[in-house]
Design an enzyme around this catalytic site. Structure first.
Site, PDB file in Angstrom:
ATOM      1  N   GLU A  43      69.973  83.435   4.101  1.00  0.00           N
ATOM      2  CA  GLU A  43      70.642  83.406   4.738  1.00  0.00           C
ATOM      3  C   GLU A  43      71.313  84.084   6.491  1.00  0.00           C
ATOM      4  OE1 GLU A  43      72.894  84.845   1.143  1.00  0.00           O
ATOM      5  OE2 GLU A  43      74.961  83.594   2.228  1.00  0.00           O
ATOM      6  N   LYS A 132      78.020  77.282   4.217  1.00  0.00           N
ATOM      7  CA  LYS A 132      78.512  77.029   2.399  1.00  0.00           C
ATOM      8  C   LYS A 132      79.207  76.595   1.876  1.00  0.00           C
ATOM      9  CE  LYS A 132      77.135  81.112   0.235  1.00  0.00           C
ATOM     10  NZ  LYS A 132      76.452  82.822   0.207  1.00  0.00           N
ATOM     11  N   CYS A 168      72.567  79.874  -0.687  1.00  0.00           N
ATOM     12  CA  CYS A 168      72.622  81.048  -1.656  1.00  0.00           C
ATOM     13  C   CYS A 168      73.788  80.451  -2.968  1.00  0.00           C
ATOM     14  CB  CYS A 168      72.817  82.081  -1.038  1.00  0.00           C
ATOM     15  SG  CYS A 168      72.731  84.049  -1.933  1.00  0.00           S
ATOM     16  N   GLY A 324      65.539 119.280  -1.874  1.00  0.00           N
ATOM     17  CA  GLY A 324      65.434 119.997  -2.626  1.00  0.00           C
ATOM     18  C   GLY A 324      64.729 119.689  -4.136  1.00  0.00           C
ATOM     19  N   GLY A 327      61.964 121.462  -9.467  1.00  0.00           N
ATOM     20  CA  GLY A 327      60.972 121.764 -10.218  1.00  0.00           C
ATOM     21  C   GLY A 327      61.023 120.230 -11.951  1.00  0.00           C
ATOM     22  N   GLY A 328      62.438 119.818 -11.532  1.00  0.00           N
ATOM     23  CA  GLY A 328      62.900 119.035 -12.401  1.00  0.00           C
ATOM     24  C   GLY A 328      62.070 117.564 -12.513  1.00  0.00           C
ATOM     25  N   ASN A 416      78.982 126.386  -9.014  1.00  0.00           N
ATOM     26  CA  ASN A 416      78.550 125.305  -7.918  1.00  0.00           C
ATOM     27  C   ASN A 416      78.559 125.917  -6.339  1.00  0.00           C
ATOM     28  OD1 ASN A 416      79.693 123.096  -9.467  1.00  0.00           O
ATOM     29  ND2 ASN A 416      81.698 123.405  -9.083  1.00  0.00           N
ATOM     30  N   GLU A 445      73.634 110.867 -13.925  1.00  0.00           N
ATOM     31  CA  GLU A 445      74.881 112.340 -13.428  1.00  0.00           C
ATOM     32  C   GLU A 445      76.457 111.649 -12.346  1.00  0.00           C
ATOM     33  OE1 GLU A 445      71.271 115.692 -12.869  1.00  0.00           O
ATOM     34  OE2 GLU A 445      72.032 114.206 -11.513  1.00  0.00           O
ATOM     35  N   LYS A 557      84.600 112.313  -6.635  1.00  0.00           N
ATOM     36  CA  LYS A 557      83.501 112.837  -6.602  1.00  0.00           C
ATOM     37  C   LYS A 557      81.770 111.101  -5.405  1.00  0.00           C
ATOM     38  CE  LYS A 557      82.828 116.597  -9.446  1.00  0.00           C
ATOM     39  NZ  LYS A 557      81.517 117.292 -10.284  1.00  0.00           N
TER      40      LYS A 557
END
Lengths: 586, 586
Positions: A43, A132, A168, A324, A327-328, A416, A445, A557
């Site tokens: 398409e 279409k 489509c 960053g 370790g998680g 923060n 999150e 956010k």
């Protein structure tokens, strides 16, 4: 003689009209060399999908028409090609193209009437076009913003076979344009797609296709584009269905492919827009194509993330990604995805411990980087934290207790500041090195707002943005089972998740366990369930209310979040358009 | 006897269904007390506009229907009300509402078929409904995502006067639904609106309305909602047009209003959906309404910014705004807007000088805060800069020359660290105080990307996001001419703009003068002019190419920008949807 059919699952890129012409010509020539009668592309092949408001630019539209003309002129003769493009009112590609624009009463952005179209290219000319009919305008789709629908089936005969052309979403309606093409005599229906991936979508596509072929007794060729484009990723995964509903050929998942197959479809004398010979002369014997192994449900997501990340980075000029590493689990999975996408040596891991970071976290971060062959740095944020604390002085009383000799507790401002100083550091490296920062937040999150704007949310692309936390764990385990070692440290997978922004913090101090949280989020965000329905799903009412409120409040956010690839049936961002300022709850 | 008509220009808020019911009842009762026969409200009164994907929530739709029923029950008798709401398939508000959904071939997001509707409420009942025909799906509008259009005029008789009912974009088509209402006998056409403000839009609305009344010899009542909603602001500015095209009554700009006026419109015997008495019994003599003075073109923008900023802040729970004051024009104007919106005492000015900040900038920032009665702090960023530099060490070589004793020049990484540390400081204050940070960038900066992500772009609302730089200057001068003193320091207005991120920096070191820049941006962003057309407009080709490239490349930054109010004919954000990953240039 069977129809030799090519499914050209190419990488058509948004805005790269010249490049898309080259990609089409390359695949078309390969199909011709293999003796194909017909090659089906995707398409909006010329413009890439979705071109969005580039469609409002007259020069862009003209370049797209020029591309179709150039393809017609330069393409190999004998093999007929179906190519997607944008039709316009002034479109004189075919002399007697109908120009009936009545019946459309949505006020469109474009000054001109545009169509989402397919051109039939044969022997140096554009011989027919199709527009279409069914324009999706939900989810990530905005086609009514640009296009006018037309309700005129197109059937062309190729080597005696009546071929119907559809695009489509035309498929997602019963009987719809596919059925009308069959009624008009089509024995094979070609369906050109730019269908974004989400989990399980392949089955939906096949189900729709199967309904049509079983109803009409036709063959159906579903051809989908491949590649990442901002917040969606196209998975290819093209297929050919026989009249019995069985899949007889398949394209690769998440990779370019050209599938050439002999289709024992019947010829027929029908009224067709044109009658094309198809390939003439000898044709090579086709090598038996080995159907690619199907990815399992988690592997599918992994490949989606890798392709989306690679394409976003490379197409925007980034060779290296900065991550960053805490370790998680989240940053570990993002680093692993990035390593698979860009090469481990192009992933720069940065651990930025504070006084609250544990040694095991640092060790896990270092192991991860080592496992993927990635460069790794440790930047201590304690000193900048203290300097910021001194500047703020009495204005921010929570959290700088130690420096100021009092005993007030650390608050959100203090937490923060840590996250945001990390943002300052990774972005400085980004600016210095010309590399992109990948953010590490997951869908859970982003949903509840457990991420710091300008802190861990700082970055150019968010691979896990649409991946719920429990699926992040599944991805880590899946990757570790791929035979090249337990690259994601087992400790990272097994320990309790913590943001480590204050002593002994754990995610489940303030959030319900992810088994519960992810289910509420799925119900609320992906299925629009209200409070009552969520409680009926078996959740505690207070928990539901709290989670729903967190999700609603965090919209501001998410509006400032980096893009990330859609992998569920409803992603944040363009697919879920909710007001920030909003008094409705639930 | 003339028809006594009320234009109820209320503040209907998105998602606040209960509050909207109260607002309608309040205005309706006041209109009834004044003896109005008919009171006209706004588009989607019950839900607020635009409700976006709240429309996918079944409970939201039900609450909206309940609101209409409650209004019908609780509203005063005698005075007929026209109220906007969302119609649904199960909508049994009126017994024999037609349920014909054929002919619509855009695949909609909503599982059910929704309509953007108006209810006629009279004497305790919903007596008729109208469904919008023309659904805008361009610019900021996404109505085809949710609604089905219907093409069925509605005329009701009120006190003998045939009144046609239409909704917003129905007006922007000739003859369209307004003409069809007149053909069906309407002598007065009511048009319910949620029409976002932009500069000069009022004239466009009046021009459309004038065409209709002059063609049909009718009256036309245009009623628009008031208030800021995320990135749009509704200006009210309702009006009544006579058949001669003259405005005979007007609502306030950017404020709630209830305009009650006697309209010498003729009665007529026509086939109408219903025949309503209107107000019976005595009615008070109307006080001669003084038409509010019209705002001038710059004052209009000022009020738009003030209303948008106030509503965003207050509706999202913020009493105080924090603004980084640089001493420059942008932050000064944002602070002045915020002071007018929230009260000067609710604006916290924060100067965050670096070693490159000039004393005159600090002085100007301080004067500004003092002039508006705003609290003011100075936070030096030198020490955190040094601390960050030490942490980065050799990883960022550009810019930390002084600390490290070498002489390499400051680069973009170093400049951005300054901006981002300021972001850390204002956001810490925001978290600590529960206040919102207003960002200070203007449209020219957002266009070319001269703003630092997570630095000066950090914040919850961007009042100047759609205000080009030259208009920022006009706004400052306009505000200083309002009779309460030269509140924006003259020095701030007159000095050469500089980001002060390195010694002696000036904006025009790296950008064309704003006279040129703003014109290119207007052509490229607001009018979709291509390279050639921009050069034909009189600009140097190399400059055009450079600016266009900057605009294209900065899209990723704008995707992470705070919302700000639309004041031009094309704002960044939801109104200009362009891909980030995009090879097209121009």
């Amino acid at each position: 003689m069977p129809l030799r059919l090519a499914l050209a699952q190419i990488r058509s890129q948004v805005g790269d009209i010249d490049g898309n012409v080259e990609r089409v010509l390359d695949a078309w020539r390969r199909a011709a060399d293999l003796g194909a009668d017909l090659v089906v592309f995707t398409e909006l092949t010329t413009t890439g999908y979705p071109p969005e408001d580039l469609l409002l630019k007259p020069e862009f539209l003209r370049a797209n028409l020029d591309a179709v003309r150039r393809l017609a002129t330069e393409g190999p003769h004998g093999t007929v090609a179906l190519v997607g493009y944008v039709g316009t009112e002034e479109d004189d590609l075919v002399a007697d193209d109908p120009a009936d624009h009545t019946g459309w009463e949505v006020a469109s952005a474009a000054g001109v009437s545009l169509t989402n179209s397919a051109a039939v290219l044969a022997d140096g000319a554009v011989v027919a076009t199709y527009d279409k009919f069914r324009l999706p305008n939900y989810g990530v789709f905005d086609e009514a913003r640009y296009f006018t629908p037309r309700d005129e089936p197109l059937v062309v005969r190729v080597a005696g076979v009546p071929v119907g052309v559809t695009i489509c979403e035309d498929l997602w309606l019963e009987p719809g344009p596919v059925g009308r093409a069959a009624q008009a005599g089509a024995k094979l229906v070609a369906n050109l797609n730019a269908s974004p991936y989400h989990r399980g979508k392949h089955a939906e596509r096949e189900d729709w296709a199967r309904r049509h072929v079983r109803r009409d007794g036709t063959w159906l060729a579903y051809v989908n584009v491949v590649g990442g484009q901002d917040d969606v990723v196209f998975d290819g995964d093209s297929f050919l269905l026989g009249p019995d509903g069985e899949v007889t050929a398949r394209g690769a998942q998440f990779a370019e492919d050209l599938v050439v197959v002999d289709v024992p479809v019947e010829t027929a004398e029908v009224t067709a827009a044109c009658d094309l010979d198809g390939h003439t002369g000898d044709r090579p014997v086709l090598a038996g194509q080995q159907a690619a192994e199907r990815l399992d449900p988690v592997g599918e997501v992994w490949h989606a993330l890798v392709l989306a990340t690679r394409d976003y980075c490379h197409r925007n000029g980034f060779e290296e990604a900065i991550i960053g590493l805490s370790g998680g689990i989240d940053s570990a999975v993002v680093a692993a995805v990035a390593a698979d996408a860009l090469g481990g040596e192009h992933v720069l891991g940065v651990a930025m411990p504070s006084p609250y970071s544990s040694q095991h976290s640092l060790d896990d971060a270092e192991s991860l980087a080592k496992n993927f062959g990635s460069p790794y740095h440790v930047l201590q944020i304690e000193e900048p934290m203290a300097a910021v604390g001194r500047v703020l002085g009495d204005l921010v009383v929570t959290g700088f207790g130690e420096q100021r000799g009092d005993d007030r507790e650390a608050g959100v401002a203090y937490e923060n500041i840590q996250a945001r100083l990390r943002g300052v550091l990774v972005m400085a490296l980004s600016n210095e090195r010309g590399s992109i920062v990948l953010t590490t937040g997951n869908k859970s999150e982003y949903a509840v707002g457990y991420a710091t704007l300008y802190g861990d949310m700082a970055g150019g692309f968010a691979p896990l943005k649409d991946v719920p936390k429990l699926l992040v764990y599944e991805l880590a385990r899946w990757r570790n089972a791929q035979g090249d070692g337990e690259l994601v440290p087992v400790n990272t997978i097994e320990k309790a998740p913590s943001a480590e922004l204050r002593p002994d913090q754990r995610d489940d101090d303030s959030l319900p366990p992810y088994e519960i949280l992810d289910d509420i989020i799925e119900g609320y965000v992906e299925r629009d369930l209200g409070l009552r329905a969520l409680v009926e799903r078996g959740h505690d009412e207070a928990t539901v209310r709290r989670v729903v409120q967190l999700v609603d409040r965090a919209e501001y956010k998410r509006r400032q979040a980096a893009p990330g690839p859609k992998v569920t049936c409803r992603a944040f961002g363009r697919e879920r358009r909710v007001p920030m300022t909003n008094d409705w709850q639930g």
